[in-house]
Design an enzyme around this catalytic site. Structure first.
Site, PDB file in Angstrom:
ATOM      1  N   ASP A   1      10.924  -4.477   8.046  1.00  0.00           N
ATOM      2  CA  ASP A   1      10.322  -5.381   7.056  1.00  0.00           C
ATOM      3  C   ASP A   1      11.438  -6.203   6.404  1.00  0.00           C
ATOM      4  O   ASP A   1      12.372  -5.627   5.839  1.00  0.00           O
ATOM      5  CB  ASP A   1       9.593  -4.560   5.994  1.00  0.00           C
ATOM      6  CG  ASP A   1       8.802  -5.421   5.019  1.00  0.00           C
ATOM      7  OD1 ASP A   1       9.014  -6.656   5.004  1.00  0.00           O
ATOM      8  OD2 ASP A   1       7.978  -4.860   4.282  1.00  0.00           O
TER       9      ASP A   1
ATOM     10  N   LYS B   1       3.743   1.763   2.348  1.00  0.00           N
ATOM     11  CA  LYS B   1       4.204   2.085   3.701  1.00  0.00           C
ATOM     12  C   LYS B   1       5.599   2.721   3.680  1.00  0.00           C
ATOM     13  O   LYS B   1       5.857   3.693   4.387  1.00  0.00           O
ATOM     14  CB  LYS B   1       4.231   0.823   4.572  1.00  0.00           C
ATOM     15  CG  LYS B   1       2.877   0.198   4.826  1.00  0.00           C
ATOM     16  CD  LYS B   1       2.975  -0.966   5.783  1.00  0.00           C
ATOM     17  CE  LYS B   1       3.830  -2.107   5.243  1.00  0.00           C
ATOM     18  NZ  LYS B   1       3.271  -2.717   4.025  1.00  0.00           N
TER      19      LYS B   1
ATOM     20  N   GLU C   1      -9.593   0.087  -1.021  1.00  0.00           N
ATOM     21  CA  GLU C   1     -10.131  -1.196  -1.469  1.00  0.00           C
ATOM     22  C   GLU C   1     -10.600  -1.984  -0.257  1.00  0.00           C
ATOM     23  O   GLU C   1     -10.174  -1.715   0.872  1.00  0.00           O
ATOM     24  CB  GLU C   1      -9.068  -1.984  -2.241  1.00  0.00           C
ATOM     25  CG  GLU C   1      -8.656  -1.341  -3.549  1.00  0.00           C
ATOM     26  CD  GLU C   1      -7.626  -2.172  -4.317  1.00  0.00           C
ATOM     27  OE1 GLU C   1      -7.309  -3.304  -3.863  1.00  0.00           O
ATOM     28  OE2 GLU C   1      -7.133  -1.698  -5.352  1.00  0.00           O
TER      29      GLU C   1
ATOM     30  N   VAL D   1       0.816  -1.226   0.000  1.00  0.00           N
ATOM     31  CA  VAL D   1       0.000   0.000   0.000  1.00  0.00           C
ATOM     32  C   VAL D   1       0.850   1.276   0.000  1.00  0.00           C
ATOM     33  O   VAL D   1       0.306   2.381  -0.089  1.00  0.00           O
ATOM     34  CB  VAL D   1      -0.973   0.024   1.210  1.00  0.00           C
ATOM     35  CG1 VAL D   1      -1.959  -1.129   1.120  1.00  0.00           C
ATOM     36  CG2 VAL D   1      -0.209  -0.006   2.527  1.00  0.00           C
TER      37      VAL D   1
END
Length: 364
Positions: free
Chosen positions: A64, A40, A233, A38
């Site tokens: 991450d 980030k 979404e 998205v």
């Protein structure tokens, strides 16, 4: 669409920007998280750039495993803080909780702890994160921004105080069950005192002290906040709702949502596909405003190109401080002129293609 207009224009509605984060001088920890894909990393990079303009020193950390900070800034980062090119107070580093324990020595107490933590699910990540936080706390950064992994990984990260507590309980259970057996074994094999139970428990207790201190800071809304990044979404809305609920359970403050990759209806869009996407997106944007009417909700436009490099990040950062407004609006002379120009260009291309096909057919 009317719902959004009312919310955006309503008196007393939260500011649809991230200025509140820049104005909160006491802020020490900023987590940026959400569903995978998205944006980030882009958002955490831009937030760190904006904070660097308002604070003395900023560190942005990627937790991450699929690190993207290096790609975002177009500069190689490692597990040690590195000054970002073009800044004198912004640093970046990339860590991977799942592999940081490989840095532990394979000998003595460190090796034993590594084996032990691998046997207790989640403790390896928690201990590695604790080590990283201990390192960060020794540095004098005004604020630390975490570019976190997708939601599930992030929620596990927030559980690390309880995970370490579980590890300590297991160690205490082993101590009570076997008494001095471990000490006798270490002396028998000539390993000295570094592997005795008190040394290992001391190490874990030290970790626990750091964890408890950080955990108290994480639960303090003056020091810590979580910025949720999403796209308009269904799955992203669902994931954001789950994340907000879990953050409330952990008593971690969250009052900013960034909705990325938004197609704006005011723009001169002729594609049926894009019009359908705009309609779908607007439905979920309305739901975001309805569910989080007390949040600062920032909408960012979908761009035709990637946002990579310091200059591109700085250019895009203006939409974090000022609500995005399309250059053209439907029904204006400028918008109609643009549509006519686009149609003329499309007609010329179609005519050229038709001529080529006719010539090819004649040759055949």
């Amino acid at each position: 669409m009317a719902t959004t207009a009312v919310v955006d224009a309503g008196e007393g509605a939260p500011d649809p920007t991230v200025r509140n984060l820049l104005e909160q001088e006491s802020l020490k920890w900023v987590f940026v998280g959400g569903k995978g894909g998205v944006g980030k990393t882009t958002c955490s990079s831009i937030l760190s750039i904006l904070l660097a303009s308002a604070r003395q020193s900023v560190l942005v950390i990627s937790t991450d495993p699929a690190h993207n900070l290096s790609d975002a800034f177009q500069q190689r980062f490692t597990k040690f803080p590195t000054l970002v090119r073009g800044f004198n107070n912004l640093y970046a580093m990339e860590i991977d909780p799942k592999v940081e324990n490989d840095d532990f020595s394979n000998e003595g107490m460190e090796g034993f702890l590594s084996e032990l933590t691998n046997a207790i699910p989640g403790v390896d990540e928690a201990m590695s994160f604790a080590e990283m936080l201990k390192l960060v706390q020794t540095m004098d950064y005004s604020v630390v921004v975490f570019d976190t992994a997708p939601t599930g990984h992030t929620l596990r990260l927030l559980q690390f105080p309880a995970t370490l507590e579980k590890g300590l309980e297991k160690m205490m259970a082993l101590k009570n069950k076997f008494g001095g057996l471990l000490n006798q074994a270490t002396r028998l094999f000539g390993l000295g005192d570094e592997l005795n139970e008190d040394a290992m428990l001391g190490r874990l207790e030290g970790m626990k002290d750091v964890i408890e201190q950080v955990n108290r800071q994480f639960k303090d809304p003056d020091l810590t906040t979580f910025v949720c990044v999403c796209i308009p979404e269904f799955l992203s809305l669902y994931e954001t709702e789950r994340l907000v609920q879990e953050l409330a359970k952990f008593e971690i403050d969250a009052h900013n949502i960034i909705i990325n990759q938004v197609l704006f209806d005011e723009e001169a869009v002729e594609s049926k596909l894009l019009k359908a996407r705009i309609k779908m997106q607007q439905k979920y944007i309305d739901q975001f405003h309805m569910l989080y009417d007390d949040f600062n909700i920032t909408k960012l436009p979908l761009l035709p190109e990637e946002v990579c490099g310091v200059q591109a990040l700085q250019n895009f950062s203006r939409h974090f401080l000022t609500p995005y407004k399309p250059a053209l609006k439907r029904g204006t002379v400028e918008e109609l002129e643009l549509r006519v120009s686009i149609l003329k260009s499309a007609l010329q291309e179609a005519e050229s293609e038709l001529d080529r096909l006719r010539k090819g057919k004649q040759v055949a």
